[in-house]
Design a protein around this motif. Structure first.
Motif, short mmCIF file in Angstrom:
data_model
loop_
_atom_site.label_atom_id
_atom_site.label_comp_id
_atom_site.label_asym_id
_atom_site.label_seq_id
_atom_site.Cartn_x
_atom_site.Cartn_y
_atom_site.Cartn_z
N TYR A 310 0.85 -1.20 0.00
CA TYR A 310 0.00 0.00 0.00
C TYR A 310 0.88 1.25 0.00
O TYR A 310 0.66 2.19 -0.77
CB TYR A 310 -0.93 -0.02 1.23
N GLN A 314 1.19 4.21 -2.93
CA GLN A 314 0.91 5.64 -2.69
C GLN A 314 2.13 6.49 -3.06
O GLN A 314 1.98 7.56 -3.63
CB GLN A 314 0.54 5.87 -1.21
N ASP A 389 -1.05 7.12 5.42
CA ASP A 389 -1.77 8.27 4.86
C ASP A 389 -1.19 9.58 5.40
O ASP A 389 -1.05 10.56 4.67
CB ASP A 389 -3.27 8.14 5.15
N ILE A 392 2.14 10.22 3.59
CA ILE A 392 2.00 10.70 2.20
C ILE A 392 1.59 12.17 2.19
O ILE A 392 2.15 12.99 1.45
CB ILE A 392 0.97 9.82 1.42
#
Ligand SMILES: Cc1ncc(COP(=O)(O)O)c(C=O)c1O
Length: 403
Positions: A310, A314, A389, A392
């Motif tokens: 994942y 990203q 998240d 990022i």
């Protein structure tokens, strides 16, 4: 005594439950620097606290109750480690300060006494400085040569010869995450009667290993990368090799008898353990391994791999990003064109995100990769998608400032 059984079917892995064992994750910060050192579970912290608060004593010396208990706990911890890596015998497990010290012991107490001028030590190009410098030092002392090896198996077959006495490689690169085929390397090494030294500092964290099955001669790792305390490590060696080796340091409890003219070393493993050991560390590490056996580590590794995929998916959306790490690895290294890795690290730190940047103690590998440093994200099963998240978003914020 119950030993860690990593194959038991009663285990489970629930990411949120696992994460809740780490007090350091209670704040809003994001920890993505586990390849430098892992966070510590409450079980380890509690055991260390209990030793200092209620049962401080030395080991293998005094005869009072707490001292005898401490000695027994250190023996038990040694057995835990022997089981963990499938050693033949507890006496093959030596406590050290860490991977670095373990490899220096092999170089100085084993290699220095067997190497002759023009003998060869084949060292892979992937290595951390702690699996390169000890070999350069012993080569200078003995007149032996250090031979650079790309880590490619075919290349090993062409480099190895009757001059080769030692082949050494990491179980997992701390820069690229690459895991070499140790079974084949072991086979080739032993065809030439050389010995195989494996640096397990990163590998032991994500891939349990059987030193017997792989026929590894020496294996080194640090407790702190596998949820344990700093200042503690392990040197595993085959019994017949450890027996033939010179002692490492002189001091208390590494001898049978001593006079002003000579001394007789103690039996294994004590021969290599001069002075008071890192008692609190060993007790903490035993608690860590005991705690770890509650979890299905294979499932935990699968979870980490999914999270790594994942993360990479990203990161790939960022323009001008160049990766250096292999796929499916919990170690993700990269650079972003026109952004200095250290500038990014500082801006991420300001957003409470911990990563590692720089040469990662692997200058020769950096030269091969053609860069002066990298940005490294390293994951453990206590990380989650929210961490990624946040990372990022923080990288995008940093790019907006830096570009
Ligand atoms: C692959 C590898 N080898 C060796 C070491 C050295 O470990 P320590 O500093 O705990 O001795 C590290 C630490 O980052 C590493 O990643």
């Amino acid at each position: 005594m119950v030993l860690p059984d990593l194959n038991s079917h009663n285990k489970h892995f629930n990411p949120e439950q696992f994460r809740s064992n780490f007090p350091a994750l209670n704040d809003q910060s994001v920890y993505l620097d586990s390849a430098a050192t892992a966070l510590k579970p409450q079980a380890m912290i509690a055991a260390t606290h209990e030793y200092y608060a209620h049962s401080t004593a030395t080991a293998q010396r005094s005869l009072h109750h707490d001292a005898l208990q401490v000695t027994a706990r250190i023996d038990k911890a040694r057995q835990y480690v022997a089981e963990f890596i499938h050693a033949n015998d507890n006496s093959e497990v030596i406590w050290t300060r860490g991977t670095t010290e373990s490899i220096n012991i092999i170089a100085q107490s084993y290699a220095r006494s067997i190497l002759k001028p023009n003998d060869e030590i084949i060292v892979s190009e992937l290595e951390h400085h702690s699996n390169l410098l000890p070999w350069l030092i012993v080569a200078e002392q003995t007149g032996a040569k250090v031979i650079k090896w790309s880590s490619n198996i075919e290349e090993l077959s062409s480099l190895i010869s009757t001059h080769t006495k030692i082949v050494t490689i990491t179980q997992m690169s701390n820069v690229t995450g690459f895991c070499p085929d140790l079974a084949t390397i072991s086979q080739i090494t032993h065809q030439y009667n050389a010995i195989l030294v494996v640096d397990g500092a990163q590998g032991i964290v994500h891939h349990s290993l059987d030193v017997k099955q792989l026929d590894i001669d020496f294996y080194a790792f640090s407790a702190h990368k596998l949820y344990g305390p700093t200042g503690l490590g392990v040197l595993y060696g085959k019994q017949q090799l450890l027996k033939q080796m010179n002692v490492w340091q002189g001091g208390g409890k590494m001898l049978k008898n001593a006079s002003f003219s000579d001394f007789q070393p103690a039996e294994l493993p004590y021969k290599f353990e001069a002075g008071t050991p890192n008692i609190a560390g060993i007790i903490g590490y035993a608690a860590t391994l005991d705690w770890l056996r509650n979890w299905d580590v294979k499932q935990a590794d699968r979870y980490t791999e999914q999270l790594a995929n994942y993360t990479k998916s990203q990161l790939e959306k960022i323009t001008d990003i160049e990766f250096y790490s292999v796929d499916n690895s919990p170690i993700i290294s990269f650079n972003i064109t026109n952004i200095h890795h250290n500038d990014l690290a500082i801006l991420l730190s300001e957003q409470k995100i911990a990563i590692r940047t720089g040469e990662l103690c692997a200058q020769p590998l950096m030269q091969k990769l053609g860069c002066h440093g990298v940005i490294r994200i390293s994951l453990m099963p206590y990380n989650n998608q929210q961490d990624i998240d946040k990372l990022i978003q923080a990288i995008h914020n940093a790019i907006a400032i830096l570009k």
